[in-house]
Design an enzyme around this catalytic site. Structure first.
Site, PDB file in Angstrom:
ATOM      1  N   SER A  67     -23.822 -18.944 -40.926  1.00  0.00           N
ATOM      2  CA  SER A  67     -24.071 -18.419 -42.260  1.00  0.00           C
ATOM      3  C   SER A  67     -22.753 -18.326 -43.032  1.00  0.00           C
ATOM      4  CB  SER A  67     -24.688 -17.022 -42.090  1.00  0.00           C
ATOM      5  OG  SER A  67     -25.346 -16.618 -43.240  1.00  0.00           O
ATOM      6  N   PRO A 114     -32.752 -21.284 -46.426  1.00  0.00           N
ATOM      7  CA  PRO A 114     -31.709 -20.478 -47.063  1.00  0.00           C
ATOM      8  C   PRO A 114     -32.114 -19.002 -47.152  1.00  0.00           C
ATOM      9  CG  PRO A 114     -32.937 -21.745 -48.701  1.00  0.00           C
ATOM     10  CD  PRO A 114     -33.450 -22.174 -47.350  1.00  0.00           C
ATOM     11  N   ARG A 151     -29.124 -16.094 -47.723  1.00  0.00           N
ATOM     12  CA  ARG A 151     -28.048 -15.542 -48.549  1.00  0.00           C
ATOM     13  C   ARG A 151     -27.986 -16.173 -49.949  1.00  0.00           C
ATOM     14  NH1 ARG A 151     -23.595 -13.297 -46.340  1.00  0.00           N
ATOM     15  NH2 ARG A 151     -24.119 -14.295 -44.367  1.00  0.00           N
ATOM     16  N   ARG A 171     -21.967  -4.780 -44.184  1.00  0.00           N
ATOM     17  CA  ARG A 171     -21.255  -6.050 -43.980  1.00  0.00           C
ATOM     18  C   ARG A 171     -19.721  -5.892 -43.934  1.00  0.00           C
ATOM     19  NH1 ARG A 171     -21.259  -9.755 -47.168  1.00  0.00           N
ATOM     20  NH2 ARG A 171     -21.161 -11.455 -45.668  1.00  0.00           N
ATOM     21  N   CYS A 193     -19.143   9.416 -41.767  1.00  0.00           N
ATOM     22  CA  CYS A 193     -18.124  10.005 -40.894  1.00  0.00           C
ATOM     23  C   CYS A 193     -17.473   8.966 -39.993  1.00  0.00           C
ATOM     24  CB  CYS A 193     -18.762  11.112 -40.069  1.00  0.00           C
ATOM     25  SG  CYS A 193     -19.430  12.397 -41.106  1.00  0.00           S
TER      26      CYS A 193
HETATM   27  C1  PLP Z   1     -32.487 -19.108 -37.885  1.00  0.00           C
HETATM   28  C2  PLP Z   1     -31.900 -18.737 -39.191  1.00  0.00           C
HETATM   29  N1  PLP Z   1     -32.292 -19.405 -40.283  1.00  0.00           N
HETATM   30  C3  PLP Z   1     -31.798 -19.101 -41.508  1.00  0.00           C
HETATM   31  C4  PLP Z   1     -30.888 -18.078 -41.671  1.00  0.00           C
HETATM   32  C5  PLP Z   1     -30.383 -17.780 -43.046  1.00  0.00           C
HETATM   33  O1  PLP Z   1     -29.052 -18.041 -43.159  1.00  0.00           O
HETATM   34  P1  PLP Z   1     -28.294 -17.855 -44.559  1.00  0.00           P
HETATM   35  O2  PLP Z   1     -28.602 -16.507 -45.049  1.00  0.00           O
HETATM   36  O3  PLP Z   1     -26.877 -18.061 -44.219  1.00  0.00           O
HETATM   37  O4  PLP Z   1     -28.811 -18.918 -45.475  1.00  0.00           O
HETATM   38  C6  PLP Z   1     -30.433 -17.368 -40.563  1.00  0.00           C
HETATM   39  C7  PLP Z   1     -29.441 -16.296 -40.717  1.00  0.00           C
HETATM   40  O5  PLP Z   1     -28.980 -15.666 -39.824  1.00  0.00           O
HETATM   41  C8  PLP Z   1     -30.964 -17.695 -39.273  1.00  0.00           C
HETATM   42  O6  PLP Z   1     -30.584 -17.030 -38.187  1.00  0.00           O
END
Ligand code: PLP
Length: 424
Positions: free
Chosen positions: A216, A284, A286, A321, A350
């Protein structure tokens, strides 16, 4: 008539402006008023941003690949209202647990366009997925074959993909690198042959293809080539699911590849390395949701120590994050753009590690000021928690000057809502 100007930086949600008093306007709503009306911290989601990016993925795939499917990786923002937007826009859905499956079904996804991931799926999760009529199950390990066979009715076949770890690590944080030579996810290339044989030998599975997700927050798309080259040796399949991974800019100096570049590159690589006419799936997360959301906080305290510490009313309970993998964010005092005070923007929890932004550059932050941190749509709400008994923030959708709560703020009652009273 108020004059507005668009904020130059690409980190903010699409359509973000300042008003004539330099106050941030999100989805046509004044950020200070949003903070007043809904309280802080709050996740403010610009609905048009979500929809525009969903369409950008779909349009790019339609331009470049005849046979394709774009799945929203629901783990990135597992909120019914967000899932509903993705379903309305025509995306399919990737879930990684029984809970995410329940959310996807509630949001209205056709179960046939949902697929289930996970490196440790329980038999119950597999049973629920099959019973729901799920499209694909992405088998991750040898132990899963028998478990899955047990929940499939004799005489019927479940469509499956096999998750392969191609042994390629993209340039990203190790904690979000998932396809390397020693990962907990999927079959190594060495074990993939046996997995393919096992899947093909079963009368309960219809093996449709292979899946990979190498990581990612990826900026350099080149590793997808090496990953596909490693997968290509495994044989001929209809479907090639390339996972997600497109990175986003969290700070104004970062520049991520565009959705168009990412999609074109992936499609061209499949055509070149695997061959033409394949069904290409992508997942996708993120890049669909990150930029849609801004978290609003209120400054509670300012401490001048060796450094200046600006404490806000949220932190690692709403955005884990920075603490998990040093993720970098920007912050902005609403109504006071620019900088001048270099400080650590800290949460209320804390832990000394509860710092949202190290060395933030804020313009004269004062108690009571509203702070906005952009690009919090991905994996923020998803990983929110109740550390220190802090109720989780609301999710507020903004669009065309209107704001609506889609997830209410948690209350203290929610904190003990699951307690079992021994006297009851
Ligand atoms: C199997 C799988 N597909 C898709 C994603 C989505 O990845 P991103 O948010 O980087 O696009 C992830 C994220 O961990 C994942 O584990």
């Amino acid at each position: 008539m108020a004059t507005v100007r668009t904020i130059a930086s690409h980190v903010w949600p699409l359509g973000t402006t300042f008003d004539e008093d330099d106050v941030l306007q999100l989805g046509g709503c004044d950020a200070r008023e949003l903070a007043r009306e809904f309280g802080t911290p709050a996740y403010i989601v610009v609905e048009d941003d979500l929809r525009t990016r969903a369409r950008a993925f779909l349009d790019a795939f339609a331009r470049h690949a005849d046979d394709h499917e774009v799945h929203f990786a629901s783990k990135s923002f597992p909120c019914t209202a967000v899932l509903r937007v993705m379903a309305e826009e025509g995306l399919a859905c990737d879930v990684a647990s029984g809970g995410e499956l329940a959310l996807a079904l509630r949001a209205g996804f056709d179960p046939a366009r949902v697929h289930l991931h996970g490196n440790a799926k329980s038999e119950q999760e597999l049973r629920d997925a099959v019973a729901a009529g799920i499209g694909d199950i992405v088998i991750d390990n040898l132990d899963e074959f028998e478990k899955l066979e047990r929940v499939i009715e004799p005489g019927s076949r479940q469509r499956v993909l096999l998750r392969i770890a191609p042994g390629v690590s993209p340039d990203t944080h190790p904690k979000i690198s998932t396809g390397g030579p020693n990962t907990k996810f999927g079959f190594s290339i060495r074990d993939a042959w046996a997995a393919i044989e096992r899947a093909e030998a079963s009368d309960r599975f219809a093996l449709d293809g292979l899946h990979m997700h190498i990581g990612s927050q990826i900026f350099d798309l080149e590793p997808f080539r090496a990953a596909l080259e490693a997968m290509a040796q495994l044989g001929e399949f209809r479907t090639w699911n390339l996972g997600g991974g497109l990175g986003v800019a969290y700070t104004h100096e970062q520049k991520a590849p565009s959705i168009e570049d990412y999609v074109r590159t992936k499609v061209e690589l499949v055509e070149e390395v695997i061959g033409p006419g394949r069904r290409i799936a992508d997942e996708p997360g993120r890049a669909l949701v990150a930029h849609s959301t801004v978290t609003l906080y209120t400054v509670q305290s300012i401490k001048r120590n060796v450094a200046t510490w600006v404490g806000v009313d949220g932190g690692m309970s709403d955005n884990l994050r920075p603490m998990l993998y040093g993720a970098r964010y920007e912050a902005h005092v609403v109504g006071k753009p620019g900088g001048g005070t270099v400080c650590h923007l800290t949460g209320k929890h804390c832990e000394s590690g509860d710092v949202l932004v190290h060395d933030a550059d804020l313009n004269d932050p004062r108690p009571g000021d509203v702070i906005a941190t952009p690009v919090t749509g991905a994996y923020g709400y998803a990983m929110s928690n109740n550390y220190n008994g802090v109720p989780r923030p609301p999710v507020v959708f903004v669009k065309d000057g209107d704001a609506r709560v889609v997830v209410r703020r948690e209350t203290y009652d929610d904190l003990f809502g699951r307690d079992v009273d021994p006297d009851a």
